[in-house]
Write a protein that holds these residues in place. Structure first.
Motif, PDB file in Angstrom:
ATOM      1  N   ASN A 128      -5.958   9.737   1.196  1.00 41.73           N
ATOM      2  CA  ASN A 128      -5.350   8.587   1.856  1.00 41.73           C
ATOM      3  C   ASN A 128      -4.484   9.085   3.015  1.00 41.73           C
ATOM      4  N   ALA A 129      -3.994   8.176   3.821  1.00 45.22           N
ATOM      5  CA  ALA A 129      -3.317   8.558   5.066  1.00 45.22           C
ATOM      6  C   ALA A 129      -2.043   9.369   4.819  1.00 45.22           C
ATOM      7  N   ASP A 130      -1.222   8.951   3.856  1.00 43.54           N
ATOM      8  CA  ASP A 130       0.034   9.665   3.624  1.00 43.54           C
ATOM      9  C   ASP A 130      -0.213  11.087   3.151  1.00 43.54           C
ATOM     10  N   TYR A 131      -1.155  11.245   2.244  1.00 38.19           N
ATOM     11  CA  TYR A 131      -1.486  12.588   1.745  1.00 38.19           C
ATOM     12  C   TYR A 131      -2.020  13.448   2.883  1.00 38.19           C
ATOM     13  N   ALA A 132      -2.947  12.915   3.680  1.00 39.53           N
ATOM     14  CA  ALA A 132      -3.507  13.657   4.808  1.00 39.53           C
ATOM     15  C   ALA A 132      -2.409  14.063   5.791  1.00 39.53           C
ATOM     16  N   ARG A 133      -1.461  13.163   6.016  1.00 38.55           N
ATOM     17  CA  ARG A 133      -0.361  13.443   6.947  1.00 38.55           C
ATOM     18  C   ARG A 133       0.426  14.684   6.502  1.00 38.55           C
ATOM     19  N   HIS A 134       0.684  14.794   5.224  1.00 44.49           N
ATOM     20  CA  HIS A 134       1.423  15.955   4.724  1.00 44.49           C
ATOM     21  C   HIS A 134       0.588  17.234   4.799  1.00 44.49           C
ATOM     22  N   VAL A 135      -0.705  17.128   4.528  1.00 46.05           N
ATOM     23  CA  VAL A 135      -1.577  18.298   4.617  1.00 46.05           C
ATOM     24  C   VAL A 135      -1.617  18.819   6.053  1.00 46.05           C
ATOM     25  N   PHE A 136      -1.828  17.929   7.015  1.00 46.92           N
ATOM     26  CA  PHE A 136      -1.868  18.346   8.415  1.00 46.92           C
ATOM     27  C   PHE A 136      -0.532  18.960   8.849  1.00 46.92           C
ATOM     28  N   ALA A 190       1.100  10.596  -6.243  1.00 46.02           N
ATOM     29  CA  ALA A 190       0.756   9.542  -7.202  1.00 46.02           C
ATOM     30  C   ALA A 190      -0.191   8.523  -6.578  1.00 46.02           C
ATOM     31  N   ALA A 191       0.104   8.120  -5.356  1.00 42.99           N
ATOM     32  CA  ALA A 191      -0.769   7.156  -4.674  1.00 42.99           C
ATOM     33  C   ALA A 191      -2.132   7.769  -4.392  1.00 42.99           C
ATOM     34  N   GLN A 192      -2.160   9.062  -4.078  1.00 41.77           N
ATOM     35  CA  GLN A 192      -3.434   9.733  -3.828  1.00 41.77           C
ATOM     36  C   GLN A 192      -4.270   9.810  -5.106  1.00 41.77           C
ATOM     37  N   LEU A 193      -3.619  10.056  -6.226  1.00 40.90           N
ATOM     38  CA  LEU A 193      -4.349  10.100  -7.496  1.00 40.90           C
ATOM     39  C   LEU A 193      -4.899   8.721  -7.862  1.00 40.90           C
ATOM     40  N   ASP A 194      -4.156   7.683  -7.552  1.00 38.88           N
ATOM     41  CA  ASP A 194      -4.662   6.326  -7.782  1.00 38.88           C
ATOM     42  C   ASP A 194      -5.910   6.084  -6.928  1.00 38.88           C
ATOM     43  N   ARG A 195      -5.869   6.547  -5.684  1.00 37.93           N
ATOM     44  CA  ARG A 195      -7.036   6.414  -4.803  1.00 37.93           C
ATOM     45  C   ARG A 195      -8.211   7.191  -5.380  1.00 37.93           C
ATOM     46  N   LEU A 196      -7.944   8.377  -5.880  1.00 39.35           N
ATOM     47  CA  LEU A 196      -9.003   9.212  -6.436  1.00 39.35           C
ATOM     48  C   LEU A 196      -9.651   8.527  -7.638  1.00 39.35           C
TER      49      LEU A 196
END
Length: 284
Positions: A128-136, A190-196
């Protein structure tokens, strides 16, 4: 660095030295050429000895300094030949993360079936966008690259449209470590795991999780992607490797199938994801 890559770099260096020594107007010493180019003397011998990879700009300057600009095309072709396999992050990220994502988008667009393995991060195709933002952000900090984070996030999100196109298939395996790695704050994970968890059941996606408790036949390391049966892309800290020869594609396919034997799917995959989700309670 692969032996093939190093041999190609040394071959290019030997050709540079040959051109320097056979210059029509008379050979130049290394120090003379360095002075003409405004380079440190050491750079000449690093390039000629295969200790440093030349850029296209280096090659153009070299051929002009020795009075043989026509040799540039040959040298540039040599460079392109071995850089198609090993693509350094330093060079790829010189203009930021968005161009890298756009290049990936183009490669994915011409792909029908993807087999992916990720051991430490949720795959970009389902971030998701927030997770990707932190990875980048983490990688921009590591490489000191331009911080075009929002543009990169949008480009990655655009690639995810591929998942909802008829005829596409995404077979993805993830090690449980990727579900628990706090590369981002706990609420974001947590939000990324929900997306997964929500991805399970999408008809174009087959999601398998390799639990920590699974018996494995091969060490769960080194994330990679197999695009159709034509290309493998894997990465290290310094570079991406793009491998299109049949033997490497066969090897990575065998690795993927071996890892798959340890994966769980459906309700069992949900359980692993939810266990990681519950564990985040202690980090809030």
């Amino acid at each position: 660095m692969s032996t093939d890559y190093q041999q190609a770099r040394e071959s290019l260096g030997a050709r540079l030295r040959e051109l320097r020594l056979t210059r029509p107007a008379g050979k130049l010493t290394g120090p003379q050429l360095a002075s003409a180019l405004g380079w440190p003397h050491s750079k000449i011998y690093k390039l000629e000895g295969g200790k440093q990879t030349a850029t296209r700009e280096d090659l153009r300057a070299w051929t002009e300094a020795i009075g043989q600009p026509d040799a540039f095309a040959e040298l540039a072709a040599r460079l392109a030949g071995f850089e198609t396999q090993i693509r350094s992050w330093r060079r790829q990220l010189a203009s930021g993360h968005r161009p890298v994502q756009q290049h990936w988008n183009a490669e994915i667009d011409r792909t029908t079936v993807i087999h992916a393995w990720e051991e430490s991060v949720v795959p970009g195709m389902i971030q998701n966008a927030d997770y990707a933002r932190h990875v980048f952000t983490r990688y921009a900090n590591l490489h000191g690259s331009p911080r075009d984070i929002e543009e990169a996030v949008r480009a990655r999100a655009q690639r995810q449209e591929w998942l909802f196109q008829a005829g596409r298939r995404f077979h993805v395996l993830i090690w449980e470590a990727a579900l628990r790695s706090l590369i981002c704050p706990p609420p974001v994970l947590a939000a990324q795991l929900d997306r997964l968890a929500g991805i399970i059941g999408v008809d174009t996606v087959e999601l398998g999780i390799v639990p920590f408790t699974a018996s494995v036949k091969i060490a769960p390391a080194n994330g990679f992607w197999i695009l159709d049966d034509r290309l493998v892309v894997t990465e290290d800290w310094h570079a991406e490797l793009w491998l299109d020869d049949a033997s490497n594609i066969a090897l990575y396919t065998k690795v993927w199938r071996t890892l798959r034997e340890s994966a769980v799917y459906g309700a069992d995959a949900h359980n692993v994801i939810y266990a990681a989700r519950r564990a985040l309670g202690s980090h809030r």
